[in-house]
Design a protein around this motif. Structure first.
Motif, short mmCIF file in Angstrom:
data_model
loop_
_atom_site.label_atom_id
_atom_site.label_comp_id
_atom_site.label_asym_id
_atom_site.label_seq_id
_atom_site.Cartn_x
_atom_site.Cartn_y
_atom_site.Cartn_z
N PHE A 277 -1.12 5.13 -13.50
CA PHE A 277 -0.77 4.60 -11.72
C PHE A 277 0.36 3.31 -11.11
O PHE A 277 0.89 3.41 -10.94
CB PHE A 277 -2.20 3.97 -11.92
N SER A 278 0.54 2.66 -12.52
CA SER A 278 1.64 1.24 -12.87
C SER A 278 3.04 2.62 -12.94
O SER A 278 4.13 2.19 -12.01
CB SER A 278 1.48 0.58 -13.79
N GLU B 217 6.37 2.36 -10.40
CA GLU B 217 7.63 2.12 -11.24
C GLU B 217 8.67 3.06 -10.49
O GLU B 217 10.07 2.71 -10.02
CB GLU B 217 7.54 1.69 -12.24
N VAL C 6 9.38 2.76 -6.83
CA VAL C 6 10.43 1.45 -6.60
C VAL C 6 11.70 2.13 -6.84
O VAL C 6 12.57 1.45 -6.27
CB VAL C 6 9.94 0.59 -7.57
N LEU D 62 11.03 1.94 1.25
CA LEU D 62 9.55 1.00 1.29
C LEU D 62 8.70 1.73 2.31
O LEU D 62 7.51 1.37 2.38
CB LEU D 62 10.10 -0.61 2.14
N SER E 107 1.50 3.61 -1.27
CA SER E 107 0.35 2.44 -1.75
C SER E 107 -0.53 2.78 -0.92
O SER E 107 -2.18 1.78 -1.35
CB SER E 107 1.17 1.33 -1.46
N ALA F 134 -9.30 4.68 -3.28
CA ALA F 134 -9.75 3.92 -4.69
C ALA F 134 -11.04 4.28 -3.18
O ALA F 134 -12.13 4.01 -3.91
CB ALA F 134 -9.38 3.02 -4.88
N ASP G 275 -9.31 -0.03 -8.94
CA ASP G 275 -8.04 0.45 -8.74
C ASP G 275 -8.23 0.02 -7.43
O ASP G 275 -6.67 0.16 -6.68
CB ASP G 275 -8.35 2.00 -8.79
N PHE G 276 -8.91 -0.11 -6.44
CA PHE G 276 -9.24 -0.32 -5.30
C PHE G 276 -8.04 -1.40 -5.50
O PHE G 276 -7.06 -1.89 -4.45
CB PHE G 276 -10.25 -0.68 -4.71
N PHE H 48 -5.80 -2.97 -7.77
CA PHE H 48 -4.82 -2.43 -7.55
C PHE H 48 -3.99 -1.99 -6.88
O PHE H 48 -2.84 -2.60 -6.65
CB PHE H 48 -4.92 -1.69 -8.95
N SER H 49 -4.66 -1.28 -5.78
CA SER H 49 -3.99 -0.32 -4.88
C SER H 49 -3.64 -1.22 -4.22
O SER H 49 -2.37 -1.52 -3.10
CB SER H 49 -4.58 0.64 -4.57
N ARG H 50 -4.34 -2.39 -3.37
CA ARG H 50 -4.13 -3.58 -2.23
C ARG H 50 -2.77 -4.04 -2.85
O ARG H 50 -2.24 -5.49 -2.20
CB ARG H 50 -5.75 -4.55 -2.27
N PHE I 5 -0.17 -3.42 -4.22
CA PHE I 5 0.53 -3.09 -4.05
C PHE I 5 1.07 -3.17 -2.54
O PHE I 5 1.84 -3.15 -1.47
CB PHE I 5 0.61 -1.46 -4.70
N GLU I 6 -0.28 -2.65 -1.80
CA GLU I 6 0.06 -3.33 -0.40
C GLU I 6 0.49 -4.73 0.16
O GLU I 6 1.39 -4.21 0.80
CB GLU I 6 -0.71 -2.79 0.17
N VAL J 221 4.64 -4.25 -0.64
CA VAL J 221 4.85 -3.67 0.23
C VAL J 221 4.92 -4.60 0.84
O VAL J 221 6.03 -4.04 1.72
CB VAL J 221 4.04 -1.82 0.34
N GLY K 281 8.11 -6.64 1.24
CA GLY K 281 9.55 -5.85 1.89
C GLY K 281 10.33 -5.88 0.66
O GLY K 281 11.14 -5.52 0.46
N LEU L 195 11.79 -4.71 -2.49
CA LEU L 195 11.99 -4.24 -3.92
C LEU L 195 12.37 -4.86 -5.09
O LEU L 195 12.14 -4.38 -5.94
CB LEU L 195 13.43 -3.21 -3.59
N LEU M 31 8.75 -6.57 -5.93
CA LEU M 31 7.76 -4.60 -6.17
C LEU M 31 8.42 -4.19 -7.67
O LEU M 31 7.37 -3.85 -8.81
CB LEU M 31 8.48 -3.55 -5.37
N LYS M 32 9.87 -4.68 -8.27
CA LYS M 32 10.36 -4.25 -9.36
C LYS M 32 9.24 -4.48 -10.82
O LYS M 32 9.04 -4.29 -11.88
CB LYS M 32 11.87 -3.92 -9.38
N SER N 283 5.74 -4.62 -10.67
CA SER N 283 5.53 -2.59 -11.19
C SER N 283 5.41 -2.62 -12.46
O SER N 283 4.82 -1.85 -13.21
CB SER N 283 6.01 -2.09 -10.10
N SER O 31 3.06 -4.79 -14.59
CA SER O 31 1.73 -3.82 -14.64
C SER O 31 1.40 -2.19 -15.52
O SER O 31 1.06 -2.69 -16.09
CB SER O 31 1.10 -3.46 -12.83
#
Lengths: 336, 336
Positions: A128-129, A133, A136, A141, A148, A155, B125-126, B128-130, B132-133, B136, B139, B141, B144-145, B148, B151
């Motif tokens: 998932f990670s 990556e 990214v 975006l 995402s 989930a 999992d939820f 973790f997804s949140r 990332f949201e 994002v 904004g 990158l 994010l890099k 992620s 992670s």
């Protein structure tokens, strides 16, 4: 004259046209997958490889690739993104098998049986990670937002399904909410991102998302029907798994809703986990057939399949479109 | 004249200066956390809230906030990102407790005990997804890099630790690799992203990453030591948990390396899971003390703590720096 695509194929539909269409691209995607599942920790590629090499159809990455072809995309960004989509899917499968305590997938022993639940959870997290990556690295975006968001919805859908487990009175609408989230959201995202990388108009993005979403629902409905068709060509799924796990799926929901008091008490016992013998499965299949619950689950699937096909209406005829239409026909014809 | 910060505080160091420094910001972060852990699926906020409201120190978000203060950031982006960091951490804890089969965390029953492993995996999992949201939505990158990447490193570290379980000959270097990945990587990322949102030079980014990473290693080493200090003020951790789970940590690694044949056979049996009585724990603590394995684990922690403090050298004196220095002093002083 308008071309009217309908779900009445003259010959048995297959995935072959789509497989042929994206074969070259899919090799590129597989190379990314193979490269990015590596790690210095040997257990990671070993466990991930078991599932990734384990006979999956690569349905979701194929949808990204076919959609990209449909919108005339000529770049290479979709290879990395299709790999990211497959990683999300693989991570979900690893966690699903832990959650369901499954011991077989696609006819092979599951990773949780071979390496244990702990390893499956953690390698799922790793994939998932890695998927993030990859996104990214792509750098969009908008794509990140779509995927995402889809991950969070998946989930949520999984938790929703968990809390619905063994609830015989679940109802069709809540069931549809669940499969919309846990299955259709990633199908939709996989298709939609192709329009994003190709910088196509919003309308094409929405059309591809609708195609993917409806195909995903149809796909899941047929999967759920197959579980009660004993002589189906099952694509590696073992008939009766859902039944033995007490999973609420549409065939059961319809058979329960249509049944009399005696039938309902059978389903309560079955979904409660008190009817797991082969004879119980035979009885369940019989009840599902005689209430037309199976036929109507497949009719629902055809409804969503037709919507998927119609969502492609704004795209001109081309080999990619033909392949994507036949993929839907194939998805809904699997259980016959 | 240069200010030389050293790990010889005149009074008992505390987290108070950092808590006071970031109190206002932390309220904002908590509001984001509370808002974004919501879902239409009631089990999600219920389970997530149990852990998130469950007495955690919010160490990682505080580090983002303090680091932002240190580099003079005046915006509000770090609130959302600090929440994202805490979500990654919370997701990891949920999965960790499943992986370890833990029944207590911070003195409360774990989510996996209350709601089961399946729910813990899926809500993890939820979250973790949140996370990332949230990133994002920010904004960046670059952020994010960083997150992620962290992670993926955490997940790799967790798998590495899993494959190292009950291996009495693990060795200090591989152990350090594990905690560098599973603990220090997120500490480093939490600090570093503050420099990114403040658009500070690469050097400050690297300095904050080094501060966080070394603090993270020191923090984990002291945690591992506390497990063998029976009368410690344990911050909610139960002494002996690592021992009973056969977890390889530095106190054991040193005691094993320094022990004679008789000692080594004790440790083999203990780490193999054959010595889980309270008397065994007492014997283990005794062996760790008499081989100076405990003192030297804490000496190692002080080494990394000192490196964390020195990494802040390029920043001028200010309340944020004082608070961050004292946080390190606190982290390494906990076991005394």
């Amino acid at each position: 004259m308008a071309t009217v695509h309908q779900l009445t194929p003259a010959r048995a539909p297959t995935l072959e046209p789509m497989v042929r269409l994206v074969a070259g691209d899919l090799n590129q995607v597989n190379a990314v997958i193979l490269d990015r599942m590596q790690s210095e920790i040997p257990l990671i590629p070993e466990l991930a490889g078991h599932l990734i090499a384990g006979g999956g159809k690569r349905m979701r990455p194929m949808l990204t690739l076919a959609s990209a072809r449909l919108v005339g995309y000529t770049g290479a960004r979709h290879h990395r993104l299709a790999a990211a989509v497959e990683f999300i899917h693989t991570a979900t499968l690893l966690h699903d098998d832990v959650v369901d305590g499954s011991d077989l997938r696609r006819g092979k022993r599951t990773a949780n049986i071979i390496w244990g639940n702990a390893a499956s959870v953690l390698v799922g997290d790793f994939l998932f990670s890695r998927s993030f990556e990859l996104m990214v690295e792509d750098g969009s975006l908008k794509v990140l937002k779509i995927l995402s968001g889809a991950s969070a919805i998946i989930a949520e859908g999984e938790v929703n399904q968990l809390t619905a487990a063994r609830r015989v009175d679940l109802g069709e609408d809540r069931y549809l909410d669940i499969i919309d989230a846990k299955t259709a959201a990633l199908f939709a995202a996989a298709c939609r991102i192709a329009a994003v990388v190709a910088e196509r108009p919003e309308g094409e993005e929405a059309a591809l998302a609708a195609y993917g979403r409806n195909l995903g629902i149809a796909f899941q409905l047929v999967d759920d029907a197959i579980d009660y068709v004993s002589d189906a060509s099952t694509m590696g799924k073992d008939a009766g798994d859902d039944f033995r796990e007490g999973k609420m799926t549409l065939p059961v929901i319809l058979a329960y809703a249509r049944g009399d008091a005696e039938a309902r008490s059978f389903w309560k016992a079955a979904i409660g986990g008190h009817r797991i013998a082969d004879t119980d499965l035979a009885e369940a299949s019989d009840r599902i057939r005689t209430t037309r619950a199976l036929d109507d689950t497949l009719a629902r699937a055809r409804h969503y399949g037709q919507r998927a096909i119609d969502a492609l209406g704004l795209f001109p005829a081309c080999p990619a479109k033909d392949a994507m239409v036949e993929a839907v026909e194939f998805a809904v014809a699997r259980a016959y």
